[in-house]
Design an enzyme around this catalytic site. Sequence first.
Site, short mmCIF file in Angstrom:
data_model
loop_
_atom_site.label_atom_id
_atom_site.label_comp_id
_atom_site.label_asym_id
_atom_site.label_seq_id
_atom_site.Cartn_x
_atom_site.Cartn_y
_atom_site.Cartn_z
N CYS A 23 0.85 -1.19 0.00
CA CYS A 23 0.00 0.00 0.00
C CYS A 23 0.88 1.23 0.00
O CYS A 23 2.07 1.17 0.31
CB CYS A 23 -0.88 0.01 1.24
SG CYS A 23 -1.91 -1.44 1.33
N HIS B 285 -3.39 -11.41 5.32
CA HIS B 285 -3.53 -10.20 6.14
C HIS B 285 -4.88 -10.06 6.83
O HIS B 285 -5.30 -8.94 7.14
CB HIS B 285 -3.28 -8.94 5.28
CG HIS B 285 -1.90 -8.88 4.72
ND1 HIS B 285 -1.64 -8.73 3.38
CD2 HIS B 285 -0.70 -8.97 5.32
CE1 HIS B 285 -0.33 -8.72 3.19
NE2 HIS B 285 0.26 -8.88 4.35
N TYR C 178 -5.88 -13.35 -3.81
CA TYR C 178 -5.37 -12.82 -2.54
C TYR C 178 -6.14 -13.37 -1.34
O TYR C 178 -7.37 -13.26 -1.27
CB TYR C 178 -5.48 -11.30 -2.59
CG TYR C 178 -5.08 -10.58 -1.32
CD1 TYR C 178 -3.75 -10.49 -0.93
CD2 TYR C 178 -6.05 -9.96 -0.54
CE1 TYR C 178 -3.39 -9.80 0.22
CE2 TYR C 178 -5.70 -9.27 0.62
CZ TYR C 178 -4.38 -9.19 0.99
OH TYR C 178 -4.02 -8.52 2.12
N ASP D 214 2.87 -9.07 9.60
CA ASP D 214 3.64 -9.18 8.36
C ASP D 214 4.71 -8.08 8.30
O ASP D 214 5.88 -8.35 8.04
CB ASP D 214 2.69 -9.07 7.17
CG ASP D 214 3.35 -9.38 5.85
OD1 ASP D 214 4.41 -10.03 5.86
OD2 ASP D 214 2.83 -8.97 4.80
#
Length: 695
Positions: free
Chosen positions: A31, A173, A170, A266
């Site tokens: 991001c 997370h 995906y 992460d």
Amino acid sequence: MSRDPRFDILFEPLKIGPVTAKNRFFQVPHCNGMGWTQPQGLAELRRVKAEGGWGVICTEEVEIHPSSDCSPYHEGRLWSDLDIPALALMAEAVHGYDALAGIEIMHHGPSCANYDSREIPIGPSHRPITYYSPVQARAMSKSDIRELRQWHRQAALRAKRAEFDIVYVYASHDLGLPMHFLQRRKNDRGDEYGGSLENRVRLLRELIEDTKDAVGDRCAVAVRLGVEELLGADGIVSAEEGRDIVAMLAELPDLWDVNVSSWANDSVTSRFKKEGYQEEHTAFVKSLTSKPVVGVGRFTSPDTMVSQIRRGVMDFIGAARPSIADPFLPNKINEGRTDDIRECIGCNICVSSDYSSSNLRCTQNPTMGEEWRRGWHPEKIPARGSDKTLLVVGAGPAGLEAALAAAKRGYEVHLAEAGSELGGRVLHESSLPGLIEWGRVREWRIGQLLPMSNVSIYRDSPLSAADILEFGAGHVALATGSHWRRDGVGRANGWAIPGFNSADVFTPDDLMKGRRPRGPVVIFDDDHYYMANVLAERCVELGLKVTLVTPAVQVASWAGNTLESTSILKRLMTLDVELVRHHNITRFVNSTLHLRCEITGRHLELPCQSLINVTARLPDDALHTELSGQDTALREAGISTLSLIGDGLAPGTIAAAVYQGHKFARYLDSELPPHEYARELPLIQLGEPPHTLKQ
Ligand code: ADP
Ligand code: SF4
């Protein structure tokens, strides 16, 4: 210089399904706070990384449908064909350097409130959405699942039309619909998508198959999977279900991109985890698949990277933060310039820009996010604008960066530092518990400055106004820093707190200079970031009983923006630091602190031998005040500009000081207005909105 043959393996090409990466450097999705709002800025940001040698460069998460709208955060969007050109910009930019472009298409499911689109979030089961909003996701019907698969397929086809080479599915997370289907705690469906692991994996399997079917002829299909959630039996455990999921799907995708969920686990800061910290959870993946594997771990050392590959932990070196701190990391290894690598310090200021939906920024790399809008390049800088010399006073992060950037422009630079060592606040702060890697801010800059023939460094040189006038440089930059206040003034208190003039009141500067408090210690945190809680750790190390008092509802409330809230709290609680929240201090007398509850007004007293005041800082700007009133003397000394930069102007983060130092040097002798930059303006559609979309 040429490459060290030990690192050759990092530059071997590797096939990923139908495409081939030119080397092992893989910028995993990350991001950036810019997302769909700044496509040109992002394309240029990624282009610079491609120029810097990364073999694969990915987008951030890219939403595939209005029911996956994570406003107010700015991520990528591929809701319709209208979004293709913006993303195609990036793919085209990356291809200019023979790098592969990857796109992480995804559906948030119950991770987003859909504030903007106002669609009702969808998920495997009826549940409140992940974040604290009064919003619930509804359980998806079978036809919803069929529709979702269509959206994903359409997005993959659009990604292919945008010329991406790698298309993601995906599930990581604690985000993304397939992840939520996998999670037992979020999936209580009674149909073939719930219950057994086989059933919970079904959606992920179908999305991989759909994507391969749609675009697999030309695009590689990658899976990003969180193989461990660090939640024990409540979550995915790498040795159990994490392993089983990979085993079930082992040969289906073309690439496995594996990590530890959630994002806080992460992208852990260096304060809490060191380089390569994910290996214990992700290393098993390669034993279950013949497909290439990419993993992350804040890798900045080429030796560690080689070791990861040679020991069979991963095939591609995944990196988000190291590629932000140094977009040219691969090229520097390739050219035998490993000492030039600007290593990430693991502070997560970059993450904070995503949380504030603002341009990506980085403590180590002041050009990050400024590539398009200011035309800044991490390795190139325009030549000097005049023959004037530059005197920089103060060698903290602002002074070091100003000196370095100006020296790279070709100026003759003189850097004077009062202390015997360079680094300013970074020198001191990096000696605090857990912050050693922050020292890289000074080490890298000193390492760059020392060999430069146009730079003179003067240590043990506290300059006075008279010294500066006598020195007579063409430009003078005062980077004189700041100091912590002792009086309690800050956010919660507009006036000095009675009793704070006592000798038992300490500032962070006192502790960093080695002054030793006596217990019981109370730390007053009206700063809300790292300093108070790091000092609490230091005091516990000294064997003192510590209480942390804050007027805020949460301890270290801003540290949520660097993903550190939970880790900080865990550390403090583990160390038995007493926490007193939403209390302000009214008085400090006779070794007693008088507190007032900010909510009820109730009175509380605490025994306290030493009080550490962490509220605010004051700029050390006396030199500037003295000199700026002496126009004639400055003119006579040949000083054409006098600037105050960094914490000396306004105390802030280290990232802000580095940025200001860099900006100062960029605009030296420039006609450009420093507060203006190119903006990506909203498209004004003339006439009515498209009729097909209006009722
Ligand atoms: P910043 O974050 O803005 O770079 P720092 O506080 O980290 O600020 O660094 C300021 C540096 O300036 C310190 O190392 C300090 O010793 C030095 N300094 C302050 N005043 C003078 C001076 N008059 N002459 C030389 N160095 C100075
Ligand atoms: Fe690394 Fe900090 Fe830069 Fe992020 S902001 S890339 S953590 S140095």
